[in-house]
Design a protein around this motif. Structure first.
Motif, PDB file in Angstrom:
ATOM      1  N   GLY A  31       1.077  -1.134  -0.042  1.00  0.00           N
ATOM      2  CA  GLY A  31       0.275  -0.355  -0.314  1.00  0.00           C
ATOM      3  C   GLY A  31       0.330   0.953   0.225  1.00  0.00           C
ATOM      4  O   GLY A  31       0.698   2.384   0.978  1.00  0.00           O
ATOM      5  N   GLY A  33       1.107   3.323  -1.927  1.00  0.00           N
ATOM      6  CA  GLY A  33       0.545   5.227  -2.041  1.00  0.00           C
ATOM      7  C   GLY A  33       0.796   5.783  -2.894  1.00  0.00           C
ATOM      8  O   GLY A  33       1.597   5.843  -3.978  1.00  0.00           O
ATOM      9  N   GLU A  51       0.892  -1.567  -4.591  1.00  0.00           N
ATOM     10  CA  GLU A  51       0.248  -0.873  -4.713  1.00  0.00           C
ATOM     11  C   GLU A  51      -1.260  -0.711  -6.012  1.00  0.00           C
ATOM     12  O   GLU A  51      -0.830  -1.280  -7.267  1.00  0.00           O
ATOM     13  CB  GLU A  51       0.656   0.932  -4.816  1.00  0.00           C
ATOM     14  N   PRO A  52      -1.887  -1.202  -5.285  1.00  0.00           N
ATOM     15  CA  PRO A  52      -3.347  -2.098  -5.841  1.00  0.00           C
ATOM     16  C   PRO A  52      -3.964  -0.155  -7.193  1.00  0.00           C
ATOM     17  O   PRO A  52      -4.976  -1.176  -7.662  1.00  0.00           O
ATOM     18  CB  PRO A  52      -4.517  -2.120  -4.717  1.00  0.00           C
ATOM     19  N   ARG A  77      -2.627  -6.277  -4.477  1.00  0.00           N
ATOM     20  CA  ARG A  77      -3.788  -6.021  -2.679  1.00  0.00           C
ATOM     21  C   ARG A  77      -2.494  -7.482  -2.017  1.00  0.00           C
ATOM     22  O   ARG A  77      -1.871  -8.131  -2.994  1.00  0.00           O
ATOM     23  CB  ARG A  77      -4.829  -6.996  -3.202  1.00  0.00           C
ATOM     24  N   ALA A  78      -2.451  -6.950  -0.883  1.00  0.00           N
ATOM     25  CA  ALA A  78      -1.587  -8.108  -0.598  1.00  0.00           C
ATOM     26  C   ALA A  78      -2.348  -8.618   0.297  1.00  0.00           C
ATOM     27  O   ALA A  78      -1.597  -9.476   0.942  1.00  0.00           O
ATOM     28  CB  ALA A  78      -1.388  -6.735   1.115  1.00  0.00           C
ATOM     29  N   GLU A  79      -3.657  -9.438  -0.025  1.00  0.00           N
ATOM     30  CA  GLU A  79      -4.083  -9.857   0.574  1.00  0.00           C
ATOM     31  C   GLU A  79      -3.137 -11.526  -0.395  1.00  0.00           C
ATOM     32  O   GLU A  79      -3.382 -12.881  -0.412  1.00  0.00           O
ATOM     33  CB  GLU A  79      -5.297 -10.449  -0.035  1.00  0.00           C
ATOM     34  N   THR A  94       2.228   1.465   6.405  1.00  0.00           N
ATOM     35  CA  THR A  94       2.104   2.644   6.427  1.00  0.00           C
ATOM     36  C   THR A  94       0.596   2.829   6.665  1.00  0.00           C
ATOM     37  O   THR A  94       0.197   3.408   5.553  1.00  0.00           O
ATOM     38  CB  THR A  94       2.831   3.801   6.884  1.00  0.00           C
ATOM     39  N   ILE A  95      -0.296   2.936   8.220  1.00  0.00           N
ATOM     40  CA  ILE A  95      -1.698   3.398   7.537  1.00  0.00           C
ATOM     41  C   ILE A  95      -2.530   2.450   6.453  1.00  0.00           C
ATOM     42  O   ILE A  95      -2.567   3.233   5.327  1.00  0.00           O
ATOM     43  CB  ILE A  95      -1.577   5.086   6.885  1.00  0.00           C
ATOM     44  N   VAL A 100      -7.122  -2.920   4.456  1.00  0.00           N
ATOM     45  CA  VAL A 100      -7.220  -3.857   3.753  1.00  0.00           C
ATOM     46  C   VAL A 100      -8.149  -5.033   3.588  1.00  0.00           C
ATOM     47  O   VAL A 100      -9.186  -4.768   5.326  1.00  0.00           O
ATOM     48  CB  VAL A 100      -5.982  -5.432   3.648  1.00  0.00           C
TER      49      VAL A 100
END
Ligand SMILES: C[S@@+](CC[C@H](N)C(=O)[O-])C[C@H]1O[C@@H](n2cnc3c(N)ncnc32)[C@H](O)[C@@H]1O
Length: 194
Positions: A31, A33, A51-52, A77-79, A94-95, A100
């Motif tokens: 993520g 950003g 980053e999605p 995605r981090a999933e 970070t944030i 998610v």
């Protein structure tokens, strides 16, 4: 985990400089950003940004190219992190865990891609203690942030899945930022060793 007395956001910023600045080797940032964390990273790291949201990719590509060392941006995605097992020395969030879809799944993926002994560094916006602030956070998430702020739900007890994820050692501290009328946002920051 019991809620400890939180430190202020100056301490949070200092901890961020300290933990992100100490990372070495290959660092995956989930993520990523707009790439705000580049100011903290050492020039020697190889950075991979997941980053999605494709709206950030041009800006991140430029930042990764300027950083050098084969740094790169990947979509997804981090999933479901598109990297092999045991391939990175550190993962940074970070944030992001407030946004998610599945925190447990993301943390399992973080552990999968980290080399044994690797570090997960997290700075996260979390649920506030006390019913009033917690209710305000839920209303804000339902009416606004889940739809318009990258899916953010700040009423999640993110420290619980981090503690339960199976890391060898979790070092976590609490922080608070005063919003108004005695209402505080709560943050956690720290690192966990794989
Ligand atoms: C509040 S922004 C934080 C950006 C950056 N980490 C920072 O500190 O400035 C949340 C980021 O998480 C990303 N995000 C949301 N859901 C995600 C997921 N499932 N996997 C990875 N990143 C996700 C968003 O696209 C956004 O870039």
């Amino acid at each position: 985990m019991a809620l400890a007395t939180p430190a202020d956001m100056t301490a949070y910023a200092g901890r961020k400089r300290e933990l992100l600045g100490a990372l070495t080797g290959t660092v995956l940032e989930i993520g990523a950003g707009a790439g705000a964390n580049f100011v903290h990273f050492d020039r020697s790291i190889r950075w991979i940004g997941l980053e999605p949201d494709p709206r950030w990719h041009d800006q991140l590509d430029r930042a990764a190219a300027a950083h050098g060392n084969g740094s790169a941006v990947i979509g997804g995605r981090a999933e479901q992190i598109p990297l092999a097992d045991n391939t990175v020395d550190a993962v940074v969030s970070t944030i992001v865990l407030c946004s998610v879809a599945d925190q447990e799944r993301v943390l399992a993926e973080v552990r999968r891609v980290l080399r044994p002994g690797g570090t997960f560094v997290f700075f996260e916006h979390v649920a506030a203690p006390g019913t009033w602030t917690r209710r305000l956070q839920r209303v804000r998430a339902l009416c606004y942030s889940r739809r318009f702020d990258a899916g953010c739900d700040p009423s999640r007890e993110t420290w619980r899945p981090i503690e339960a994820a199976g890391f060898r050692n979790v070092d976590l501290a609490w922080y608070a930022r005063r919003i108004r009328f005695g209402v505080y946002n709560r943050y956690i920051a720290g690192q966990a060793i794989c």
